[in-house]
Write an enzyme that holds these catalytic residues in place. Structure first.
Site, mmCIF file in Angstrom:
data_model
loop_
_atom_site.group_PDB
_atom_site.id
_atom_site.type_symbol
_atom_site.label_atom_id
_atom_site.label_comp_id
_atom_site.label_asym_id
_atom_site.label_seq_id
_atom_site.Cartn_x
_atom_site.Cartn_y
_atom_site.Cartn_z
ATOM 1 N N CYS A 2 0.842 -1.196 0.000
ATOM 2 C CA CYS A 2 0.000 0.000 0.000
ATOM 3 C C CYS A 2 0.881 1.252 0.000
ATOM 4 C CB CYS A 2 -0.869 0.032 1.232
ATOM 5 S SG CYS A 2 -1.616 -1.539 1.632
ATOM 6 N N ARG A 27 2.042 0.729 -6.276
ATOM 7 C CA ARG A 27 2.305 -0.048 -5.060
ATOM 8 C C ARG A 27 1.078 -0.760 -4.527
ATOM 9 N NH1 ARG A 27 7.247 1.770 -2.317
ATOM 10 N NH2 ARG A 27 6.561 0.313 -0.752
ATOM 11 N N TRP A 74 -3.688 -2.251 -1.000
ATOM 12 C CA TRP A 74 -3.547 -3.602 -1.536
ATOM 13 C C TRP A 74 -4.135 -4.490 -0.451
ATOM 14 C CZ3 TRP A 74 -0.985 -8.161 -0.163
ATOM 15 C CH2 TRP A 74 -0.776 -9.090 -1.194
ATOM 16 N N ASN A 100 -0.289 0.750 6.563
ATOM 17 C CA ASN A 100 0.271 -0.350 5.755
ATOM 18 C C ASN A 100 0.738 -1.413 6.731
ATOM 19 O OD1 ASN A 100 -0.006 1.297 3.555
ATOM 20 N ND2 ASN A 100 2.186 1.747 3.338
ATOM 21 N N GLY A 101 0.554 -2.681 6.397
ATOM 22 C CA GLY A 101 1.015 -3.743 7.283
ATOM 23 C C GLY A 101 -0.153 -4.550 7.818
ATOM 24 N N GLU A 481 12.440 -17.242 -14.836
ATOM 25 C CA GLU A 481 12.082 -15.826 -14.813
ATOM 26 C C GLU A 481 11.151 -15.479 -15.986
ATOM 27 O OE1 GLU A 481 12.018 -13.531 -12.836
ATOM 28 O OE2 GLU A 481 12.024 -11.675 -13.950
ATOM 29 N N LYS A 485 7.426 -13.901 -15.524
ATOM 30 C CA LYS A 485 7.008 -12.650 -16.165
ATOM 31 C C LYS A 485 5.688 -12.861 -16.882
ATOM 32 C CE LYS A 485 8.795 -10.261 -14.629
ATOM 33 N NZ LYS A 485 9.798 -10.396 -13.621
ATOM 34 N N GLU A 488 2.610 -13.457 -14.414
ATOM 35 C CA GLU A 488 2.152 -12.361 -13.561
ATOM 36 C C GLU A 488 1.481 -11.236 -14.323
ATOM 37 O OE1 GLU A 488 5.266 -10.642 -11.202
ATOM 38 O OE2 GLU A 488 6.673 -10.658 -12.850
ATOM 39 N N HIS A 504 10.808 -35.991 -17.154
ATOM 40 C CA HIS A 504 10.399 -36.670 -15.921
ATOM 41 C C HIS A 504 9.016 -36.229 -15.457
ATOM 42 C CE1 HIS A 504 14.352 -38.414 -15.646
ATOM 43 N NE2 HIS A 504 14.872 -37.209 -15.849
ATOM 44 N N LYS A 603 3.928 -3.839 -5.859
ATOM 45 C CA LYS A 603 5.339 -3.687 -6.181
ATOM 46 C C LYS A 603 6.250 -4.111 -5.040
ATOM 47 C CE LYS A 603 8.743 -2.640 -8.773
ATOM 48 N NZ LYS A 603 9.074 -3.695 -9.736
HETATM 49 C C1 F6R Z 1 8.199 -10.218 -10.126
HETATM 50 C C2 F6R Z 1 8.392 -9.406 -8.960
HETATM 51 C C3 F6R Z 1 8.387 -10.067 -7.620
HETATM 52 C C4 F6R Z 1 9.540 -9.501 -6.784
HETATM 53 C C5 F6R Z 1 9.479 -10.048 -5.352
HETATM 54 C C6 F6R Z 1 10.647 -9.563 -4.534
HETATM 55 O O1 F6R Z 1 8.227 -9.469 -11.284
HETATM 56 O O2 F6R Z 1 8.554 -8.234 -9.065
HETATM 57 O O3 F6R Z 1 8.472 -11.447 -7.736
HETATM 58 O O4 F6R Z 1 10.737 -9.853 -7.403
HETATM 59 O O5 F6R Z 1 8.280 -9.651 -4.747
HETATM 60 O O6 F6R Z 1 10.687 -8.171 -4.495
HETATM 61 P P1 F6R Z 1 11.990 -7.390 -4.083
HETATM 62 O O7 F6R Z 1 13.025 -7.658 -5.105
HETATM 63 O O8 F6R Z 1 11.569 -5.958 -4.027
HETATM 64 O O9 F6R Z 1 12.396 -7.920 -2.738
#
Ligand code: F6R
Length: 608
Positions: A2, A27, A74, A100-101, A481, A485, A488, A504, A603
């Site tokens: 948030c 965020r 969020w 937040n939290g 990765e 991508k 998500e 397998h 984020k």
């Molecule tokens: C994927 C993504 C998340 C972050 C994860 C860790 O695109 O952004 O999987 O990589 O939440 O976030 P950080 O790197 O900020 O600790």
């Protein structure tokens, strides 16, 4: 997660709050709200959905005054509907809180407050704070906040205003970032520097346990025992243009295309080509300490965990140090073998991820030295680690991490180079790696030229319901990765697998409907992966092959080819990331998904 914003000053708070919320929308974006003091009492406006909805509510029913606080949410407790949006008001309407939290003992506190006659209007854990502060108020808002927080278990970044003590915003943090922005004749509060950057560059980062009392022309920081604390003022060095889209349709696309520069910035002033090593000023590890490391644990989440997997390969191959990669969320709930001869590398774009922060604290508690690879300057992990390497990738706004990932891999390569040259690596090999790193921005530039071809491929596969991503060696984490991508931002189910492991199990999934992306540059395991491509083709799967040369052995095996330039094996996943990111991006756009703000994601994940 948030976002929190606050303004106190001579002007009307609303425009500052809305601007800040818009900048932090990446965020958390399922509902939003503001509360302000209108000269006689508190007023709130809230709306489910994006900030634009809140803006419309404020246009229809304007409110003016100062101080004001705002929040973009969020959801954790309760669905994203207006009644659960922040701010939350106390029963008599004299206290407004954004949070937040997570308040972990909210059920107990709620029952106690209901016993005192408070009526709850939302499903949130936050509302208990509003009522509790009202209950404990005896004249000074900060005293009531401190008193309330002593009864609270959990994590928080909060901002509180009260019509009974209207000349201040009281803020507090434990596990959720907050900073004070120092303006002229006005002050700000924000969970993210981007929210206030147009108004000030002078900020005070709050520490866990801090309570801040912010007035229009001064501020002070106290702890939970009301003891004064000294906090230094920092300057935000990046520019607003870095958090704007700059002509691109989405932040994600801008950030993908920024990578030649962002990785250059990660390396700037750090590569020593002649000695084949790297200079890393902030690691705070002496030669002796570097030599004493027995084992390395790398901990991270999500995309950062994928870069950690590549780092593990670097460190074992070049520095010859046993290295393990741990999901941060699992690390502290088991009994990891970590001691004072362990180096714990902590990777986080935001520097605020709750699981990663907790893992780092656990590693420290067990005596390990910690090294943070972090992008956001001044973030909690960066401030609590024993030493660090800032990524300098610039602000990453798109929720899907792209440029931070490639910079993380670069930072890991730099650290490995430094460590390996002290231990086992020859200067000749060190130079070869340093030169290859130096040449990388141009290769990323070249890989980006393939965007139109990737977009054509995306058109063909945009309606697929499943994807497999396969790679070997250094490119297995790249495959993971790539799959992350895609899922998500496009909501297509995608799995990454080591290519040879496919037989397998996942091979059962292959049919004419199944696109399989192979990350198969011409490296030391190329011949091996060709056999895996054959296995997929033999079962009718559709192959999209990311490769680096004309190879006769691939003839007839590629339904689609994406060509990337070649570099050392260890750096190929960085180059291969470019088409993987672009493929996810274009597929998501063609499906009409909101790539910068994918559903359910945030984020920076500041809850456990
Ligand atoms: C994927 C993504 C998340 C972050 C994860 C860790 O695109 O952004 O999987 O990589 O939440 O976030 P950080 O790197 O900020 O600790």
């Amino acid at each position: 997660m948030c976002g929190i914003i606050g303004y106190i000053g001579p002007n009307d708070a609303t425009p500052y709050l809305l601007e800040g919320l818009r900048r932090m929308e990446y965020r958390g974006y399922d509902s939003a709200g503001v509360a302000l003091y209108n000269g006689t009492g508190l007023e709130i406006r809230r709306a489910a959905g994006k900030i634009a909805k809140l803006d419309a509510v404020l246009t229809a029913e304007p409110i003016t005054g100062s101080p004001g606080i705002g929040h973009t949410r969020w959801a954790t407790h309760g669905p994203p509907v207006e009644r659960n949006a922040h701010p939350h008001m106390s029963g008599d309407g004299t206290v407004a809180v954004v949070h937040n939290g997570i308040i972990e003992n909210s059920t107990v506190l709620r029952a106690a407050l209901e016993g005192l006659g408070y009526v709850f209007k939302s499903d949130t854990d936050t509302e208990v704070l509003a009522h509790l502060i009202e209950e404990l108020f005896e004249g000074r808002l900060e005293d009531a906040v401190v008193d309330a927080l002593r009864r609270v278990e959990g994590t928080y970044g909060i901002a509180v205003i009260s019509s009974k003590d209207p000349g201040k915003i009281v803020a507090a943090r434990k596990g959720s970032p907050l900073l004070i922005g120092i303006g002229e004749g006005a002050n700000f509060l924000a969970s993210d520097a981007s929210a206030i950057l147009t108004h000030t560059r002078q900020v005070v980062y709050l520490n866990d346990g801090d309570v801040a009392v912010i007035e229009k022309d001064r501020y002070r920081v106290i702890d939970i025992d009301a003891q004064p604390q000294r906090r230094s003022v920092s300057r935000i060095e990046w520019d607003l243009s870095e958090i704007e889209r700059g002509g691109y349709d989405h932040f994600m696309l801008k950030e993908i295309f920024e990578q030649p520069r962002s990785i250059e910035n990660t390396m700037r002033g750090r590569l020593i080509l002649e000695d084949g090593t790297a200079k890393l000023g902030g690691i705070n590890l002496s030669h002796e300490q570097l030599m004493k490391i027995d084992n390395i644990v790398i901990t991270a989440c999500g995309t950062s965990w994928h870069s950690a997997l590549i780092g593990e390969l670097f460190l074992e191959e070049l520095a010859r140090i046993p290295t393990e990669v741990e999901y941060a969320s699992e690390f502290r709930y088991r009994n990891p073998i970590v001691n004072e001869r362990t180096l714990c590398i902590v990777i986080s774009q935001s520097g605020e991820t709750a699981d990663t922060l907790a893992a780092m604290r656990e590693a420290k508690r067990r005596g390990a030295r910690t090294l943070g690879l972090v992008n956001v300057v001044g973030s909690t992990i960066a401030r609590e680690d024993d030493g660090g390497v800032y990524l300098h990738a610039g602000p990453e706004i798109g929720v899907a991490s792209t440029k931070a990932f490639t910079s993380q891999v670069i930072a890991l390569a730099l650290f490995t180079l430094k460590l390996a040259r002290k231990r086992d690596l020859s200067v000749v090999r060190g130079r070869e790696i340093a030169q290859a790193l130096d040449a990388l921005p141009a290769l990323i530039e070249a890989a980006l030229k393939g965007a139109p071809e990737v977009e054509r491929i995306a058109e063909e596969f945009k309606d697929a319901t499943n994807f497999l991503y396969l790679g070997r060696g250094y490119n297995f984490p790249a495959a993971l990765e790539g799959a992350l991508k895609l899922k998500e931002i496009s909501y297509i189910h995608a799995e990454g697998y080591p290519a040879a492991e496919m037989k397998h199990g996942p091979i059962a999934l292959i049919d004419e409907q199944m696109p399989v992306v192979f990350v198969a540059p011409h490296d030391s395991v190329f011949d091996k992966i060709v056999s895996n491509i054959q296995e997929v083709k033999a079962r009718g799967g559709k192959t999209i092959v990311i490769t680096s040369r004309d190879e006769p052995s691939l003839a007839g095996l590629m339904d689609h080819e994406i060509r990337i330039p070649e570099t050392l094996d260890m750096l190929m996943p960085i180059v291969a990331s470019v088409p993987l990111q672009l493929l996810a991006y274009y597929i998501a756009v063609k499906r009409g998904a909101n790539v910068d703000q994918p559903r359910n994601l945030a984020k920076s994940v500041t809850v456990e």
